[in-house]
Write an enzyme that holds these catalytic residues in place. Structure first.
Site, PDB file in Angstrom:
ATOM      1  N   LYS A  17       0.806  -1.217   0.000  1.00  0.00           N
ATOM      2  CA  LYS A  17       0.000   0.000   0.000  1.00  0.00           C
ATOM      3  C   LYS A  17       0.844   1.276   0.000  1.00  0.00           C
ATOM      4  O   LYS A  17       0.515   2.245  -0.685  1.00  0.00           O
ATOM      5  CB  LYS A  17      -0.952   0.014   1.194  1.00  0.00           C
ATOM      6  N   ASN A  51      -4.935   2.028  -1.415  1.00  0.00           N
ATOM      7  CA  ASN A  51      -5.435   0.677  -1.679  1.00  0.00           C
ATOM      8  C   ASN A  51      -6.128   0.596  -3.033  1.00  0.00           C
ATOM      9  O   ASN A  51      -6.748  -0.409  -3.349  1.00  0.00           O
ATOM     10  CB  ASN A  51      -6.381   0.222  -0.567  1.00  0.00           C
ATOM     11  N   GLY A  91      -3.633   0.156  18.091  1.00  0.00           N
ATOM     12  CA  GLY A  91      -2.620  -0.062  17.073  1.00  0.00           C
ATOM     13  C   GLY A  91      -2.203   1.236  16.427  1.00  0.00           C
ATOM     14  O   GLY A  91      -2.907   2.251  16.521  1.00  0.00           O
ATOM     15  N   ALA A  92      -1.050   1.214  15.752  1.00  0.00           N
ATOM     16  CA  ALA A  92      -0.535   2.427  15.119  1.00  0.00           C
ATOM     17  C   ALA A  92       0.119   2.126  13.777  1.00  0.00           C
ATOM     18  O   ALA A  92       0.977   2.874  13.311  1.00  0.00           O
ATOM     19  CB  ALA A  92       0.465   3.123  16.054  1.00  0.00           C
ATOM     20  N   ASN A 117      -1.155   2.122  21.706  1.00  0.00           N
ATOM     21  CA  ASN A 117      -0.179   1.266  21.037  1.00  0.00           C
ATOM     22  C   ASN A 117       0.950   0.955  22.008  1.00  0.00           C
ATOM     23  O   ASN A 117       1.311   1.783  22.848  1.00  0.00           O
ATOM     24  CB  ASN A 117       0.381   1.957  19.790  1.00  0.00           C
ATOM     25  N   THR A 144       4.070   0.700  21.463  1.00  0.00           N
ATOM     26  CA  THR A 144       5.205   1.592  21.244  1.00  0.00           C
ATOM     27  C   THR A 144       4.710   3.026  21.158  1.00  0.00           C
ATOM     28  O   THR A 144       4.021   3.399  20.198  1.00  0.00           O
ATOM     29  CB  THR A 144       5.948   1.222  19.938  1.00  0.00           C
ATOM     30  N   MET A 176     -10.971  -4.914  12.650  1.00  0.00           N
ATOM     31  CA  MET A 176     -10.724  -4.703  11.225  1.00  0.00           C
ATOM     32  C   MET A 176     -10.381  -5.986  10.485  1.00  0.00           C
ATOM     33  O   MET A 176     -10.372  -6.005   9.257  1.00  0.00           O
ATOM     34  CB  MET A 176      -9.632  -3.644  11.029  1.00  0.00           C
TER      35      MET A 176
END
Length: 269
Positions: free
Chosen positions: A67, A88, A129-130, A152, A154, A209
């Site tokens: 992507k 996408n 999430g990141a 996230n 991190t 997702m």
């Protein structure tokens, strides 16, 4: 002449995109083919995009891991694709290779379909999430919610996401682990999230997702506690609709592509 398009990614064997687009093509009754392409390397992906430039392919949906490269190869990109840092969807338009991201559209379509009572105005959404998927989610949710929190492991990745997306969204984006007042929790991780369900508001909506499995452990746990849940297949179909219109110049026919996709998911499982 047959209009040829498809989806590019690696691995690609289990992609449901050909099932979804194929059902729409058959229902519309026109001469087209939508196939899965599995370029394993950067060079092979670039060669495939060369087929789009030459007109041998009308265009391609693009999935992991290509992507970001897809965005870089485009001559022109939509504001959404630039904000997401990836594309996408690639297609050739009068000699110009264009890029867009329909992932955010798919996410919002899934919420509208499976959580129609959800209201974002003045409320908080949380994204777990990141990575690239999270970035598309944050951008889309940031157009609707007052605040989007990124959780996230991190911290640096979360801060980098905020810095990249914040100029493109009116919402307040923050690195914040609080979930008690969230109206929506979106899992954009590739692994099951660690989340204390007892901390969630009773009306919180949960979305995952991924769609393998369709009802992930995260969604099952939420549903067991009475939360409205939204699956990744609804998002996949939602992002495919504008892609189909761009690639084939037609609105999607009224056919139950979800039933087709569920059948194939069951067979593959």
């Amino acid at each position: 002449m047959t209009i040829r398009a498809g989806v590019a990614g690696w691995p690609i064997a289990h992609s449901l995109s050909p099932v979804i687009h194929g059902a729409w093509i058959r229902a519309a009754g026109f001469d087209a083919d939508y196939a899965a392409f599995g370029p394993e390397s950067d060079d092979r992906f670039r060669d495939l995009i060369g087929q789009v430039r030459l007109g041998a392919l009308r265009g391609l949906n693009v999935t992991a891991p290509w992507k970001e490269i897809a965005l870089g190869l485009a001559d022109e990109a939509s504001d959404t694709a630039r904000a997401c840092g990836s594309a996408n969807l690639l297609w050739q338009d009068k000699g110009v290779l264009r890029a867009d991201s329909t992932d955010g559209h798919g996410l919002m379509a899934a919420l509208a379909e499976q959580a129609p009572a959800l209201e974002g105005m003045g409320r908080v959404a949380v994204v777990l999430g990141a990575g690239g998927a999270a970035r598309a989610a944050v951008h889309a949710l940031g157009q609707v919610f007052a605040e989007v929190r990124i959780i996230n492991r991190t911290t640096q990745r979360a801060e980098a996401l905020i810095a990249a997306v914040q100029p493109h969204t009116p919402a307040r984006l923050v690195q914040n682990h609080a979930v008690t007042d969230a109206a929506l929790i979106v899992n954009a991780l590739s692994v099951p999230p660690e989340l204390d369900m007892t901390a969630l508001a009773p009306d919180a909506v949960l979305m995952d997702m991924t769609y393998r499995p369709l009802m992930t452990g995260f969604l099952r746990a939420g549903a067991a506690r009475g939360h409205t849940v939204v699956d990744g297949l609804a998002m996949l179909i939602g992002q495919a609709r504008p892609s189909f219109a761009t690639l084939f110049g037609l609105a999607t026919p009224d056919v139950d592509v979800r039933a087709n996709a569920l059948r194939v998911l069951g067979e593959q499982a």
